[in-house]
Design an enzyme around this catalytic site. Structure first.
Site, PDB file in Angstrom:
ATOM      1  N   ASP A 242       0.830  -1.221   0.000  1.00  0.00           N
ATOM      2  CA  ASP A 242       0.000   0.000   0.000  1.00  0.00           C
ATOM      3  C   ASP A 242       0.858   1.263   0.000  1.00  0.00           C
ATOM      4  OD1 ASP A 242       0.965   0.192   2.570  1.00  0.00           O
ATOM      5  OD2 ASP A 242      -1.005   0.217   3.549  1.00  0.00           O
ATOM      6  N   LEU A 243       2.164   1.090  -0.053  1.00  0.00           N
ATOM      7  CA  LEU A 243       3.129   2.196  -0.109  1.00  0.00           C
ATOM      8  C   LEU A 243       2.979   3.152   1.085  1.00  0.00           C
ATOM      9  CD1 LEU A 243       3.099   2.904  -3.980  1.00  0.00           C
ATOM     10  CD2 LEU A 243       4.629   1.419  -2.676  1.00  0.00           C
ATOM     11  N   SER A 244       2.523   2.626   2.210  1.00  0.00           N
ATOM     12  CA  SER A 244       2.404   3.469   3.407  1.00  0.00           C
ATOM     13  C   SER A 244       3.792   3.836   3.923  1.00  0.00           C
ATOM     14  CB  SER A 244       1.570   2.783   4.491  1.00  0.00           C
ATOM     15  OG  SER A 244       2.030   1.467   4.720  1.00  0.00           O
TER      16      SER A 244
ATOM     17  N   ALA B 159       4.160  -7.618   4.760  1.00  0.00           N
ATOM     18  CA  ALA B 159       3.404  -6.364   4.941  1.00  0.00           C
ATOM     19  C   ALA B 159       2.945  -6.247   6.388  1.00  0.00           C
ATOM     20  CB  ALA B 159       2.207  -6.331   4.002  1.00  0.00           C
TER      21      ALA B 159
ATOM     22  N   TYR C 298       1.384  -4.802  18.526  1.00  0.00           N
ATOM     23  CA  TYR C 298       2.257  -5.302  17.451  1.00  0.00           C
ATOM     24  C   TYR C 298       2.663  -6.758  17.729  1.00  0.00           C
ATOM     25  CZ  TYR C 298       6.580  -5.792  14.683  1.00  0.00           C
ATOM     26  OH  TYR C 298       7.561  -6.234  13.827  1.00  0.00           O
TER      27      TYR C 298
ATOM     28  N   ARG D 298      22.250  -5.680  21.436  1.00  0.00           N
ATOM     29  CA  ARG D 298      21.288  -6.208  20.471  1.00  0.00           C
ATOM     30  C   ARG D 298      22.006  -7.192  19.561  1.00  0.00           C
ATOM     31  NH1 ARG D 298      18.606  -3.971  23.645  1.00  0.00           N
ATOM     32  NH2 ARG D 298      16.773  -2.629  23.374  1.00  0.00           N
TER      33      ARG D 298
ATOM     34  N   GLY E  83      10.793   0.702  29.704  1.00  0.00           N
ATOM     35  CA  GLY E  83      10.497  -0.622  29.125  1.00  0.00           C
ATOM     36  C   GLY E  83      11.574  -1.126  28.191  1.00  0.00           C
TER      37      GLY E  83
HETATM   38  P1  NAD Z   1       8.863  -1.531   6.241  1.00  0.00           P
HETATM   39  O1  NAD Z   1       7.928  -0.571   6.867  1.00  0.00           O
HETATM   40  O2  NAD Z   1       9.979  -0.981   5.421  1.00  0.00           O
HETATM   41  O3  NAD Z   1       8.076  -2.596   5.368  1.00  0.00           O
HETATM   42  C1  NAD Z   1       6.706  -2.896   5.536  1.00  0.00           C
HETATM   43  C2  NAD Z   1       6.049  -2.795   4.167  1.00  0.00           C
HETATM   44  O4  NAD Z   1       4.664  -3.165   4.287  1.00  0.00           O
HETATM   45  C3  NAD Z   1       6.066  -1.371   3.597  1.00  0.00           C
HETATM   46  O5  NAD Z   1       6.453  -1.414   2.242  1.00  0.00           O
HETATM   47  C4  NAD Z   1       4.620  -0.891   3.728  1.00  0.00           C
HETATM   48  O6  NAD Z   1       4.273   0.065   2.755  1.00  0.00           O
HETATM   49  C5  NAD Z   1       3.866  -2.195   3.600  1.00  0.00           C
HETATM   50  N1  NAD Z   1       2.544  -2.205   4.240  1.00  0.00           N
HETATM   51  C6  NAD Z   1       2.236  -1.805   5.504  1.00  0.00           C
HETATM   52  N2  NAD Z   1       0.910  -1.983   5.733  1.00  0.00           N
HETATM   53  C7  NAD Z   1       0.395  -2.527   4.593  1.00  0.00           C
HETATM   54  C8  NAD Z   1      -0.903  -2.937   4.211  1.00  0.00           C
HETATM   55  N3  NAD Z   1      -1.949  -2.828   5.043  1.00  0.00           N
HETATM   56  N4  NAD Z   1      -1.079  -3.449   2.965  1.00  0.00           N
HETATM   57  C9  NAD Z   1      -0.037  -3.561   2.105  1.00  0.00           C
HETATM   58  N5  NAD Z   1       1.219  -3.175   2.415  1.00  0.00           N
HETATM   59  C10 NAD Z   1       1.433  -2.674   3.651  1.00  0.00           C
HETATM   60  O7  NAD Z   1       9.463  -2.419   7.450  1.00  0.00           O
HETATM   61  P2  NAD Z   1      10.473  -3.659   7.435  1.00  0.00           P
HETATM   62  O8  NAD Z   1      11.444  -3.408   8.512  1.00  0.00           O
HETATM   63  O9  NAD Z   1      10.922  -3.957   6.060  1.00  0.00           O
HETATM   64  O10 NAD Z   1       9.507  -4.814   7.948  1.00  0.00           O
HETATM   65  C11 NAD Z   1       9.097  -5.912   7.157  1.00  0.00           C
HETATM   66  C12 NAD Z   1       8.473  -6.944   8.059  1.00  0.00           C
HETATM   67  O11 NAD Z   1       9.434  -7.451   8.981  1.00  0.00           O
HETATM   68  C13 NAD Z   1       7.306  -6.418   8.906  1.00  0.00           C
HETATM   69  O12 NAD Z   1       6.314  -7.421   8.963  1.00  0.00           O
HETATM   70  C14 NAD Z   1       7.943  -6.216  10.256  1.00  0.00           C
HETATM   71  O13 NAD Z   1       6.980  -6.299  11.286  1.00  0.00           O
HETATM   72  C15 NAD Z   1       8.922  -7.351  10.305  1.00  0.00           C
HETATM   73  N6  NAD Z   1      10.041  -7.159  11.247  1.00  0.00           N
HETATM   74  C16 NAD Z   1      11.019  -6.246  10.982  1.00  0.00           C
HETATM   75  C17 NAD Z   1      12.084  -6.120  11.895  1.00  0.00           C
HETATM   76  C18 NAD Z   1      13.227  -5.168  11.643  1.00  0.00           C
HETATM   77  O14 NAD Z   1      14.214  -5.205  12.418  1.00  0.00           O
HETATM   78  N7  NAD Z   1      13.185  -4.347  10.607  1.00  0.00           N
HETATM   79  C19 NAD Z   1      12.115  -6.878  13.074  1.00  0.00           C
HETATM   80  C20 NAD Z   1      11.078  -7.775  13.304  1.00  0.00           C
HETATM   81  C21 NAD Z   1      10.058  -7.937  12.378  1.00  0.00           C
HETATM   82  C1  UD2 Z   2      13.232  -3.805  18.434  1.00  0.00           C
HETATM   83  C2  UD2 Z   2      12.227  -3.463  17.366  1.00  0.00           C
HETATM   84  C3  UD2 Z   2      10.868  -3.388  17.949  1.00  0.00           C
HETATM   85  C4  UD2 Z   2      10.522  -4.632  18.752  1.00  0.00           C
HETATM   86  C5  UD2 Z   2      11.606  -4.884  19.802  1.00  0.00           C
HETATM   87  C6  UD2 Z   2      11.345  -6.203  20.499  1.00  0.00           C
HETATM   88  C7  UD2 Z   2      13.153  -2.104  15.602  1.00  0.00           C
HETATM   89  C8  UD2 Z   2      13.300  -0.742  15.044  1.00  0.00           C
HETATM   90  N1  UD2 Z   2      12.516  -2.176  16.762  1.00  0.00           N
HETATM   91  O1  UD2 Z   2      13.315  -2.728  19.337  1.00  0.00           O
HETATM   92  O2  UD2 Z   2       9.983  -3.277  16.878  1.00  0.00           O
HETATM   93  O3  UD2 Z   2      10.431  -5.734  17.875  1.00  0.00           O
HETATM   94  O4  UD2 Z   2      12.878  -4.980  19.153  1.00  0.00           O
HETATM   95  O5  UD2 Z   2      12.338  -6.497  21.373  1.00  0.00           O
HETATM   96  O6  UD2 Z   2      13.537  -3.097  15.010  1.00  0.00           O
HETATM   97  N2  UD2 Z   2      18.220   3.899  20.865  1.00  0.00           N
HETATM   98  C9  UD2 Z   2      19.029   4.979  21.188  1.00  0.00           C
HETATM   99  N3  UD2 Z   2      18.893   6.120  20.450  1.00  0.00           N
HETATM  100  C10 UD2 Z   2      18.007   6.237  19.418  1.00  0.00           C
HETATM  101  C11 UD2 Z   2      17.200   5.120  19.088  1.00  0.00           C
HETATM  102  C12 UD2 Z   2      17.327   3.961  19.838  1.00  0.00           C
HETATM  103  O7  UD2 Z   2      19.843   4.901  22.112  1.00  0.00           O
HETATM  104  O8  UD2 Z   2      17.940   7.319  18.783  1.00  0.00           O
HETATM  105  C13 UD2 Z   2      18.370   2.659  21.663  1.00  0.00           C
HETATM  106  C14 UD2 Z   2      17.070   2.143  22.216  1.00  0.00           C
HETATM  107  O9  UD2 Z   2      16.724   2.781  23.411  1.00  0.00           O
HETATM  108  C15 UD2 Z   2      17.440   0.671  22.424  1.00  0.00           C
HETATM  109  C16 UD2 Z   2      18.412   0.385  21.269  1.00  0.00           C
HETATM  110  O10 UD2 Z   2      18.860   1.647  20.811  1.00  0.00           O
HETATM  111  O11 UD2 Z   2      18.087   0.485  23.641  1.00  0.00           O
HETATM  112  C17 UD2 Z   2      17.784  -0.351  20.102  1.00  0.00           C
HETATM  113  O12 UD2 Z   2      16.598   0.357  19.725  1.00  0.00           O
HETATM  114  P1  UD2 Z   2      15.703  -0.050  18.448  1.00  0.00           P
HETATM  115  O13 UD2 Z   2      14.491   0.795  18.484  1.00  0.00           O
HETATM  116  O14 UD2 Z   2      16.534  -0.044  17.215  1.00  0.00           O
HETATM  117  O15 UD2 Z   2      15.366  -1.575  18.663  1.00  0.00           O
HETATM  118  P2  UD2 Z   2      14.719  -2.376  19.899  1.00  0.00           P
HETATM  119  O16 UD2 Z   2      15.564  -3.596  20.066  1.00  0.00           O
HETATM  120  O17 UD2 Z   2      14.548  -1.536  21.085  1.00  0.00           O
END
Ligand code: NAD
Ligand code: UD2
Length: 309
Positions: free
Chosen positions: A35-37, A78, A146, A214, A275
């Site tokens: 959905d390109l959100s 997504a 979430y 992490r 937290g």
């Molecule tokens: P992102 O926001 O870049 O990607 C999510 C994508 O889903 C985006 O392109 C967004 O436009 C699309 N989207 C959101 N809602 C939608 C909807 N209702 N319909 C269609 N498209 C939709 O984030 P990401 O980091 O690439 O995350 C990808 C997946 O991995 C997610 O499910 C996220 O929860 C999961 N995840 C990511 C991390 C991380 O460290 N990045 C950690 C744990 C889980």
């Molecule tokens: C990650 C995920 C979150 C959830 C969680 C579950 C991301 C972005 N977040 O949170 O979605 O799944 O894991 O455990 O993947 N920090 C700073 N300065 C900043 C930003 C962050 O010090 O400007 C610290 C933050 O307080 C934390 C650490 O960096 O101690 C990592 O933060 P994060 O948001 O990248 O990821 P996390 O592990 O808290």
């Protein structure tokens, strides 16, 4: 594997677009529903005839059923990836993060598509296992909408496996980083925020003492595993952690960043976020048993690629 494109929901986002690149490099075609959100067209090589981008919402069951037709497998990524957004608006994010998953399951059942990857999260463990290396049997303690939606999605995928023969590969991602991760929110991944600020010479705020750890995974290493799960002849049952079983402190990460950038902007220390998890590290025995580990991209190399150096 049957012919037909791999459907990537959320394929225009950070992880999804890297998965699209990797699948294309291996000769697959990809169909992206997004959905390109937060995703962007510019993340995708749309001039490649094996890429199809369909703009739409995973919460729209009809749309999901339409795009599923003819697909060989699904990578369901997504979601509203911001935990904070789910805290602020649980009802809206539930549409994408849970109803979207249910719609994917149902559309797969109707279309006879079996293989599906699901992007779950270490968030399902909440604070449990903190300080330990967290294995998949650690008691689940979702603390946010979430995390609750991700865990519920896992259970539904397992129901569709038992009842309708779906083949889910459920991955609980730890902290993924790399190019295209959106740094724009205060709750964006810490590496995306620090990298952008270091590159622009803007001050960096560390919440806490910087000794929190992490388990950071470079996005292309993750994607290597996801491609294996798409192509594997068979999959074992049960969710799999994706992490290196390595604890990196924020201070260590900042040092590596400073070396790549050639210096760091001023760093200030603010109180830890309420937290915040002190230590998060994945036990990855199951991952090692089931998949071939890619060679680990070192943090410094991942940071250099993220910064385009
Ligand atoms: P992102 O926001 O870049 O990607 C999510 C994508 O889903 C985006 O392109 C967004 O436009 C699309 N989207 C959101 N809602 C939608 C909807 N209702 N319909 C269609 N498209 C939709 O984030 P990401 O980091 O690439 O995350 C990808 C997946 O991995 C997610 O499910 C996220 O929860 C999961 N995840 C990511 C991390 C991380 O460290 N990045 C950690 C744990 C889980
Ligand atoms: C990650 C995920 C979150 C959830 C969680 C579950 C991301 C972005 N977040 O949170 O979605 O799944 O894991 O455990 O993947 N920090 C700073 N300065 C900043 C930003 C962050 O010090 O400007 C610290 C933050 O307080 C934390 C650490 O960096 O101690 C990592 O933060 P994060 O948001 O990248 O990821 P996390 O592990 O808290």
């Amino acid at each position: 594997m049957a012919d037909g494109p791999v459907l990537i929901t959320g394929g225009a986002g950070f992880i999804g677009s890297h998965l699209a690149d990797a699948l294309l490099a291996k000769g697959h075609s990809v169909r992206i529903l997004d959905d390109l959100s937060t995703g962007k067209r510019s993340n995708l090589p749309l001039d490649n005839p094996r890429v199809e981008l369909i703009e739409g919402d995973v919460a729209d069951a009809k749309r999901v059923a339409q795009v599923m037709l003819g697909c060989s497998a699904v990578a369901h990524l997504a979601a509203v990836a911001s935990v904070q957004a789910s805290v602020d608006d649980p009802v809206r994010t539930h549409q994408s993060n849970f109803i979207g998953t249910l719609n994917v399951c149902e559309a797969m059942r109707q279309a006879g598509v079996k293989r599906v990857l699901f992007a779950s999260s270490a968030a399902v463990y909440g604070n449990n296992g903190e300080g330990e290396s967290i294995d998949e049997e650690t008691t689940k303690a979702p603390l946010t909408p979430y995390a609750s939606d991700k865990l519920a999605g896992e259970f539904y995928l397992d129901f569709y496996r038992r009842q309708h023969g779906l083949e889910p590969a459920i991955f609980r991602f730890f902290n993924i980083f790399g190019p295209r991760q959106d740094p724009s929110s205060p709750y964006s991944g810490v590496i995306s925020i620090f990298s952008e600020r270091a590159q622009k010479g803007l001050p960096i705020t560390v919440f806490g003492d910087g000794e929190q750890t992490r388990d950071f995974v470079y996005v292309e290493d993750l994607v290597d595993l996801l491609v294996q799960a798409i192509e594997a002849p068979a999959l074992e049952v049960g969710a799999v952690n994706v992490g290196w079983n390595q604890a990196t402190t924020l201070k260590q990460m900042l040092q590596a960043l400073g070396e790549v950038v050639g210096g760091l902007p001023p760093i200030t220390y603010a109180p830890a976020r309420s937290g915040d998890i002190r230590h998060s590290r994945a036990n990855n025995q199951r991952l090692l048993q089931r998949f071939t580990f890619p060679e680990q991209t070192p943090m410094s190399v991942g940071l250099a690629r993220l910064l385009g150096r």
